[in-house]
Design an enzyme around this catalytic site. Sequence first.
Site, short mmCIF file in Angstrom:
data_model
loop_
_atom_site.label_atom_id
_atom_site.label_comp_id
_atom_site.label_asym_id
_atom_site.label_seq_id
_atom_site.Cartn_x
_atom_site.Cartn_y
_atom_site.Cartn_z
N HIS A 1 -19.37 -36.78 -77.88
CA HIS A 1 -18.70 -36.25 -78.95
C HIS A 1 -16.87 -36.48 -78.72
O HIS A 1 -16.38 -35.81 -79.77
CB HIS A 1 -19.06 -34.83 -79.48
CG HIS A 1 -20.58 -34.53 -79.23
ND1 HIS A 1 -21.33 -34.63 -80.43
CD2 HIS A 1 -21.13 -34.24 -78.20
CE1 HIS A 1 -22.62 -34.54 -80.27
NE2 HIS A 1 -22.51 -34.20 -78.74
N SER B 1 7.13 -53.54 -83.49
CA SER B 1 6.78 -53.10 -84.88
C SER B 1 8.13 -53.78 -85.57
O SER B 1 9.09 -54.03 -85.01
CB SER B 1 6.94 -51.72 -85.06
OG SER B 1 7.65 -51.53 -86.30
N LYS C 1 8.39 -49.02 -81.00
CA LYS C 1 6.61 -49.30 -80.95
C LYS C 1 6.45 -50.35 -80.02
O LYS C 1 7.10 -51.52 -79.89
CB LYS C 1 6.27 -49.55 -82.44
CG LYS C 1 6.31 -48.40 -83.20
CD LYS C 1 5.34 -47.36 -82.88
CE LYS C 1 3.80 -47.67 -82.82
NZ LYS C 1 3.17 -47.84 -84.16
N GLU D 1 -6.93 -54.32 -80.86
CA GLU D 1 -7.46 -53.93 -82.25
C GLU D 1 -7.88 -55.27 -82.84
O GLU D 1 -9.06 -55.01 -83.56
CB GLU D 1 -6.16 -53.68 -83.00
CG GLU D 1 -5.34 -52.31 -82.58
CD GLU D 1 -3.94 -52.09 -83.10
OE1 GLU D 1 -3.96 -51.92 -84.31
OE2 GLU D 1 -3.04 -52.30 -82.40
#
Length: 476
Positions: A157, A278, A284, A291
């Site tokens: 979970h 970024s 960043k 991804e």
Amino acid sequence: MGEYRTWGGRFEGSLDPMISRFTSSLPFDRRLVRADILGSIAHAMMLGRCGIIGEEEAEALVSGLWTLLEDVEEGRIVVEGAEDIHTFVEGVLRERLGDIAGKLHTARSRNDQVATDLRLYLREEIAAIVKLLLDLEETFLHMAEENFDVIVPGYTHLQRAQPVLLAHHLHAYVEMLNRDIDRLKDCYRRTNVLPLGSGALAGTSFPVDRELIKELLGFEGISANSMDAASDRDFVVEFLAAAALVMVHLSRWAEEVVAWSSQEFGFFRLDDRVCTGSSIMPQKKNPDAAELIRAKAGRVVGALSAMLMVLKGLPLSYHRDLQEDKEVLFDAVETLKACLEAARRVCEGITVDRARIEASLRGGYMTATEVADYLTRKGVPFRIAHEVVGRMVRYAEERGKELWELGLEEYREFSPLFEADVISLATPWGTVQSKRSPGGTAPSRVKEALQEAWRKVEKDRAWLASRPKIKLRSGI
Ligand code: ARG
């Protein structure tokens, strides 16, 4: 349509240019050029040996085809100007050899030809993909071995549940990849069956030797029904299903890389080589490769569903619908290969942050089950032990302590059955060591599992090396 044609006798007008573009497959089936030429060489050799065409004619065709293959592969000729790859190959051959080129298509149809090409193409890609899977598996295995003493929270979970070895966590992915390899090897067996010799749909009246072609091209069997052979694309569906599942596995791993390299988790640091920045936020460093792996799973799952829809309700035997097998298949193959390669590089670019991981072992009370098991081993029904340890967790939490930081007297207040040995069992290391059931996270079990995985890698590499070879040059 381009200059080369393989039909036209019964047509009066010319093809509408839009319909010509719409029906042409050359923009994508050019990828099959090597398979198409090798298949044609085997076919021409067979025609010659069986006396269906003259020996010298066959030799002329075969040498013309070899030259064409070299020209294509070395970029001396551009693959364009025909309806499809089969028409292109025959067209160039006609230009170079004259009318004799027209004998190549004796006793075959584009229907058994394209099915043969696709199987030749796919079996090589399956082998390439199995190799990439093995490389990725080895990367996971090295990572597991290099970090064998690292304990991480195991989650259910997405809540901290029980401590496990990082190596155990990684081995879970090795198991997934192993099943993927087995599925692909299984699919390979059914892919590597020769359809050539089925003709358009009914077989052929020429005395062809299909066994000879099978041997020349390294196929392991010949199809048993010409109608099925001309329209069967089950092997494409099977491959896409196996590929979709590989991608699902990679996407699960990618998601963990994204999460574990976030500041919230901080378990992994990613090498600059596998991250991007970024355009607005100077600080960043993003895990974009992971991804994209996660997202690209959707493309391959989509390819599987598209292919199933092409086949659903399709009557026997060949229909042009089947041309739609190619773009989805090629895209899935390329996507999968790129993702496997990227996943390996991302994995190699991971630094395990041992301090952050160690800090995460506090506060979750992940060893509580082990403490309850301790009481259960002493005869307390598990439900009661569960209740007792639940109260201990609350007690420890109120005092800001871990279970292994309570004294024996405190333990005994909850049950007189506790002895000194419970304290070490209540540590993450004690808990991990106690999980000795087969397949469990105890170091001895994980070591065995990793050894077994290495053996399987060796076996699968041997399988790759043992695949039947194409014997067009050596002859049989
Ligand atoms: N481009 C076709 C395909 O991919 C080749 C076979 C064409 N056969 C035919 N009868 N039109 O399926």
